[in-house]
Design a protein around this motif. Structure first.
Motif, mmCIF file in Angstrom:
data_model
loop_
_atom_site.group_PDB
_atom_site.id
_atom_site.type_symbol
_atom_site.label_atom_id
_atom_site.label_comp_id
_atom_site.label_asym_id
_atom_site.label_seq_id
_atom_site.Cartn_x
_atom_site.Cartn_y
_atom_site.Cartn_z
ATOM 1 N N GLN A 53 -7.332 1.611 2.415
ATOM 2 C CA GLN A 53 -7.202 2.337 1.149
ATOM 3 C C GLN A 53 -7.690 1.467 -0.001
ATOM 4 O OE1 GLN A 53 -4.718 1.904 -1.483
ATOM 5 N NE2 GLN A 53 -4.274 3.967 -2.210
ATOM 6 N N CYS B 228 -6.556 -2.375 0.830
ATOM 7 C CA CYS B 228 -5.505 -2.463 1.843
ATOM 8 C C CYS B 228 -6.106 -2.878 3.191
ATOM 9 C CB CYS B 228 -4.788 -1.118 1.980
ATOM 10 S SG CYS B 228 -3.578 -1.146 3.308
ATOM 11 N N GLY C 31 -4.548 -2.844 5.935
ATOM 12 C CA GLY C 31 -3.932 -2.003 6.977
ATOM 13 C C GLY C 31 -4.717 -0.726 7.222
ATOM 14 N N CYS C 32 -4.955 0.056 6.159
ATOM 15 C CA CYS C 32 -5.560 1.369 6.364
ATOM 16 C C CYS C 32 -6.876 1.521 5.592
ATOM 17 C CB CYS C 32 -4.600 2.468 5.953
ATOM 18 S SG CYS C 32 -4.267 2.501 4.180
ATOM 19 N N LYS D 184 0.332 4.017 1.193
ATOM 20 C CA LYS D 184 0.216 4.790 2.445
ATOM 21 C C LYS D 184 0.886 4.082 3.610
ATOM 22 C CE LYS D 184 -4.011 7.457 1.734
ATOM 23 N NZ LYS D 184 -5.455 7.440 2.004
ATOM 24 N N CYS D 185 0.473 2.812 3.852
ATOM 25 C CA CYS D 185 0.956 2.156 5.071
ATOM 26 C C CYS D 185 1.879 0.975 4.792
ATOM 27 C CB CYS D 185 -0.225 1.716 5.938
ATOM 28 S SG CYS D 185 -1.077 0.292 5.234
ATOM 29 N N CYS E 110 0.856 -1.188 0.000
ATOM 30 C CA CYS E 110 0.000 0.000 0.000
ATOM 31 C C CYS E 110 0.898 1.245 0.000
ATOM 32 C CB CYS E 110 -0.861 -0.033 1.262
ATOM 33 S SG CYS E 110 -1.670 1.526 1.616
HETATM 34 ZN ZN LIG Z 1 -2.669 0.905 3.641
#
Ligand SMILES: [Zn+2]
Ligand SMILES: [Zn+2]
Length: 348
Positions: free
Chosen positions: A176, A171, A173-174, A149-150, A147
């Motif tokens: 997205q 994603c 994780g976040c 972002k993260c 990702c």
């Molecule tokens: Zn992410």
């Protein structure tokens, strides 16, 4: 299997596209500057400026063309060789049905700088159509899609509608989300002005070779001018040297010799080497002049009379026997030899 090395015409087009881009950028930048109020009056000058700049840009692009294309083709041939010579990992079995898998294709992967190349092998299971991929070192390829972002690994789902493939990334994780579409029907966009621009900015072999010889001449002239400027004193001295042929030498010496009491100046057959060497002889007419003073007088006379010419007495060596004198002279010609002579004259 994908092949990196393409037909030579592909590289010619690629090079010409870059030439067009460079030339257009040049034209645009000059136009941009000349549109400013303070340059508007200079309209015709900026036009000429554009043309001169273009002339050199086109010429320099031509100069580097064949070498650049050669390098590109060599690079792509190396990639193909790299793929062809990579050793295939053996004994890869299907994860679903354990059948031995066959290589379906292989490809070369590099980093963003075209370095650290590695060959990836794609295996197919003929029994259940499952697939696996292995690097040439035997390590299995892992799907990674970090990702932005993260940096967690994103999942992806592909969806095909007609000839449009949509990939949705997710994603864990976040949260997205991102989608990517790929149109299989989309063709390479053809620039309708390409051929016209190519004629305008990519010069022919004839123009190119003319440019190369013209700039070589220009360089030579510039070097010649620089040399003449830096060594002005020497070249001025060279210009002042009287360049005498053998007949002119004789005519130059005769009056001085006569005046100093010598006569019958005669030359031997000259020896041509890097310079011209010629033996000479004459007679002393002056009654009572002894051998030593005769040699001394003649040496002084020759030195003085030849000082501003391209001729010199060799090694100050004059023989005297019963009023008969002989020696050797050396004459130089050509820019290098005259320059060396002028330098010696200036040092005195
Ligand atoms: Zn992410
Ligand atoms: Zn299988």
């Amino acid at each position: 299997m994908y092949k990196y090395l393409k037909d030579e015409s592909y590289y010619h087009e690629l090079y010409d596209r870059l030439t067009i881009k460079e030339c257009e950028e040049w034209v645009n930048s000059v136009n941009h500057i000349s549109s400013r109020d303070k340059y508007k009056k200079a309209g015709s000058i900026t036009g000429a400026f554009t043309e001169i700049g273009l002339y050199f840009k086109k010429g320099e692009r031509y100069r580097n063309k064949s070498e650049t294309i050669h390098k590109w083709m060599e690079r792509d041939q190396d990639k193909d060789d790299r793929i062809n010579n990579a050793i295939e990992p053996k004994g890869i079995r299907c994860l679903s049905c354990s059948h031995l898998m066959q290589v379906e294709s292989k490809d070369l992967h590099t980093d963003i700088n075209d370095k650290n190349d590695r060959v990836l092998f794609f295996f197919d299971c003929s029994n259940c159509n499952s697939r696996r991929a292995y690097w040439e070192n035997g390590q299995e390829w892992e799907y990674k899609n970090p990702c932005p972002k993260c940096h967690a690994n994103r999942t992806s789902v592909h969806n095909r509608k007609g000839n449009i493939i949509t990939t949705a990334y997710n994603c864990p994780g976040c949260g997205q989300k991102e989608t990517d579409t790929w149109d299989l029907d989309k063709r390479e966009e053809v620039d309708p002005n390409f051929e016209a621009n190519r004629r305008k900015y990519c010069i022919s072999d004839k123009e190119g070779t003319d440019y190369i010889s013209w700039t070589a001449n220009l360089k030579e002239i510039a070097e010649w001018m620089k040399d003449h400027e830096e060594n002005k004193e020497i070249y001025d001295a060279v210009a002042k040297i009287k360049k005498l042929t053998i007949v002119e030498l004789q005519n130059h010496l005769n009056p001085a010799i006569k005046k100093a009491g010598y006569s019958k100046l005669d030359f031997d057959k000259p020896e041509a080497g890097r310079d011209l060497t010629v033996g000479f002889s004459l007679q002393d007419n002056k009654p009572g002049r002894q051998d030593r003073s005769s040699v001394y007088d003649l040496r002084r006379l020759l030195k003085k009379t030849l000082a501003d010419t391209n001729w010199r007495l060799i090694a100050d060596d004059i023989n005297y026997k019963l009023g008969f004198l002989a020696g050797r002279l050396r004459g130089v010609e050509g820019e290098e030899a005259l320059k060396a002579l002028a330098e010696k004259m200036l040092k005195k």
